[in-house]
Write an enzyme that holds these catalytic residues in place. Structure first.
Site, short mmCIF file in Angstrom:
data_model
loop_
_atom_site.label_atom_id
_atom_site.label_comp_id
_atom_site.label_asym_id
_atom_site.label_seq_id
_atom_site.Cartn_x
_atom_site.Cartn_y
_atom_site.Cartn_z
N CYS A 41 5.83 -4.48 -13.11
CA CYS A 41 4.55 -4.93 -12.55
C CYS A 41 3.42 -4.47 -13.46
O CYS A 41 3.54 -3.46 -14.18
CB CYS A 41 4.40 -4.33 -11.15
N HIS A 42 2.30 -5.16 -13.39
CA HIS A 42 1.15 -4.76 -14.21
C HIS A 42 0.71 -3.33 -13.90
O HIS A 42 0.20 -2.63 -14.77
CB HIS A 42 -0.02 -5.73 -13.96
N THR A 43 0.96 -2.88 -12.67
CA THR A 43 0.55 -1.52 -12.30
C THR A 43 1.34 -0.47 -13.09
O THR A 43 0.81 0.61 -13.38
CB THR A 43 0.70 -1.31 -10.78
N HIS A 92 8.37 0.49 -9.65
CA HIS A 92 8.20 0.55 -8.19
C HIS A 92 8.61 -0.76 -7.54
O HIS A 92 8.21 -1.03 -6.42
CB HIS A 92 6.74 0.89 -7.86
N GLU A 93 9.37 -1.60 -8.26
CA GLU A 93 9.70 -2.94 -7.75
C GLU A 93 11.22 -3.14 -7.86
O GLU A 93 11.70 -3.93 -8.66
CB GLU A 93 8.94 -3.97 -8.60
N CYS A 103 6.44 5.33 8.37
CA CYS A 103 7.07 6.40 9.15
C CYS A 103 7.10 6.07 10.64
O CYS A 103 7.89 6.61 11.39
CB CYS A 103 6.37 7.73 8.91
N CYS A 126 2.80 8.40 12.03
CA CYS A 126 1.51 8.97 11.62
C CYS A 126 0.38 8.21 12.30
O CYS A 126 0.57 7.13 12.87
CB CYS A 126 1.36 8.95 10.10
N CYS A 186 0.14 4.58 10.96
CA CYS A 186 1.18 3.67 11.48
C CYS A 186 0.93 3.35 12.96
O CYS A 186 1.03 2.19 13.38
CB CYS A 186 2.57 4.29 11.32
N CYS A 210 0.58 3.99 5.57
CA CYS A 210 1.23 5.19 6.14
C CYS A 210 0.82 6.43 5.34
O CYS A 210 0.81 6.41 4.11
CB CYS A 210 2.75 5.00 6.04
N ARG A 222 1.91 10.44 1.52
CA ARG A 222 1.04 9.93 0.45
C ARG A 222 0.59 11.04 -0.51
O ARG A 222 0.47 10.83 -1.73
CB ARG A 222 -0.16 9.20 1.05
N CYS A 232 7.30 -5.36 -4.68
CA CYS A 232 5.85 -5.31 -4.92
C CYS A 232 5.24 -6.71 -4.95
O CYS A 232 4.57 -7.13 -4.02
CB CYS A 232 5.49 -4.55 -6.20
N ARG A 275 7.33 -12.47 -14.42
CA ARG A 275 8.01 -11.22 -14.14
C ARG A 275 9.21 -11.08 -15.06
O ARG A 275 10.01 -12.03 -15.20
CB ARG A 275 8.53 -11.16 -12.71
#
Ligand code: NAD
Ligand code: AHE
Ligand code: ZN
Length: 369
Positions: free
Chosen positions: A40-42, A62-63, A92, A95, A98, A106, A110, A169, A364
């Site tokens: 991903c670009h992130t 993260h994907e 979760c 919290c 959520c 959530c 974090r 993602c 992608r």
């Protein structure tokens, strides 16, 4: 155990393929074998040094999608052999956030996630006995990862890893921004800035909900054909329109768009996206992630006259609940992922995936282990 991973030892340096030590899952954690991951670009954003939370050395990515190999004490919702998608936005269900039903953000883990560690404050990865950090609670550029149970969506076993990893993602962010964040309605008009891995999924979401007009804006005309395939009705190249881009888009959309989406991470574009929406009700959704220190600006008059500026993370999706549904949509043929995966690479060639993104040649790239 050992795991093969692409490690970011420092910002702006190519990833290095190394064998890391991976500690097994502690209480509430799960060991996953990652089968495939998108780029991903992130990931590039953090590697570039622009991310104020970017910490090194780390394992980016993260994907992903994979299989449960082992579970730590107390894990109830998953078992060995389950197919899963790691969630950088966990769920979760306990919290304040959520329980509010007002957000998908959530807060359970974090703080530690942002520091590159597990909820107990330590990393499971080591390189020659030195800790290597996790990334976005996922680190899918490693063949094996440890993830908290609340950050895993269980998915059906017939879904192909090399396609549904993208739901981790890009697909969810783009489609979710339309249906959960904007709550865009049938017959609406929309402008999408940036026709990459996120923007094309925004377009796909807009087509799903029956948008009347879908304008795509990108500096790379090479993105036009794919965007049309996904439902774009009009293409605008800002370099051809110049300084008059906002009035041009307002005119094209008959007075301003009902919705606009920034999928570039460029704060100048974010302003254009807000200002091209309709007086009185236009909503502009910020998806793009901007560099450390960047700020957005507009005349307050734009908001006084009824435009709304919103942002979205992971498309507003509640991962454990919504991700399995999106996998179903893919398996039922309701969304197209296959055409967006333009390149596949083995882990050893992962840096080429970043090059392809930069050169505007890929939508992608998926890395298979
Ligand atoms: P990408 O590189 O695939 O696509 C970006 C597109 O924007 C490219 O087609 C590029 O040509 C175009 N572009 C660049 N400058 C432009 C400009 N001035 N005007 C118009 N178009 C321009 O990236 P991506 O993977 O689609 O990610 C897009 C953005 O979304 C990134 O900032 C990424 O970090 C962010 N993102 C946010 C979330 C979230 O949850 N909020 C999730 C995923 C990605
Ligand atoms: N660390 C960055 C934040 C980057 C960011 O906003 N990330 C998105 C997901 S991008 C996925 O490709 C996100 O989920 N944001 C919500 C959150 O809690 O991070 C920075 O700028 O500090
Ligand atoms: Zn992403």
């Amino acid at each position: 155990m050992k795991t093969r991973a692409a490690v970011a030892f420092a910002a702006k340096k190519p990833l290095e393929i190394v064998e890391l030590d991976l500690e097994g899952p502690k209480a509430g954690e799960v060991l996953i074998e990652i089968k495939a991951t998108g780029i991903c670009h992130t990931d590039y954003y953090t590697l570039s040094g622009a991310d104020p939370e970017g910490l090194f050395p780390c394992v980016l990515g993260h994907e992903g999608a994979g299989v449960v190999v082992d579970v730590g004490a107390g894990v109830r919702s998953l078992k060995k052999g389950d197919h899963v998608i790691p969630l950088y936005t966990p769920e979760c269900r306990e919290c304040k956030s959520c329980l509010s039903r007002k957000t998908n953000l959530c807060t359970a883990i974090r703080a530690t996630q942002g520091k590159g560690v597990m909820p107990d404050g330590t990393s499971r990865f080591r390189c020659d006995s030195d800790p290597v950090l996790h990334y976005m609670g996922a680190s899918t550029f490693s063949n094996f990862i440890v993830v908290p149970e609340i950050a895993l969506a269980k998915i059906r076993e017939d879904a192909p890893f090399d396609k549904v990893c993208y739901i981790g993602c890009g697909v969810t962010t783009g489609i979710g921004a339309v249906i959960w964040t904007a709550k865009a309605e049938t017959g609406c008009t929309a402008v999408v800035f940036g026709l990459g891995g996120i923007g094309l999924n925004v377009i796909q979401g807009l087509r799903m909900i029956g948008a009347e007009q879908i304008v795509g804006v990108d500096v790379n005309p090479g993105k036009k054909a794919m965007a049309e395939k996904f439902g774009m009705t009009h293409f605008v190249n800002p370099t051809e329109v110049g300084a008059d881009l906002v009035p041009y888009l307002v005119n094209l959309t008959g007075g301003g768009a009902d919705y606009s989406f920034d999928c570039t991470g460029n704060v100048t574009v974010m302003r254009q996206a807000l200002e091209c929406t309709h007086r009185g009700w236009g909503q502009s959704i910020i998806i793009g992630v901007a560099p450390s220190g960047a700020e957005i600006a507009t005349r307050p008059f734009q908001l006084v006259t009824g435009r709304v500026w919103k942002g979205t993370a992971f498309g507003g999706a509640r991962g454990r609940t919504d991700v399995p549904r999106i996998v179903d949509w893919y398996m039922e043929g309701r969304i197209n992922i296959d055409d967006l995966i333009t390149h596949k690479l083995p882990l050893e060639r992962i840096n080429e995936g970043f090059d392809l993104m930069h050169e505007g040649k890929s939508i992608r790239t998926v890395v298979e282990f």
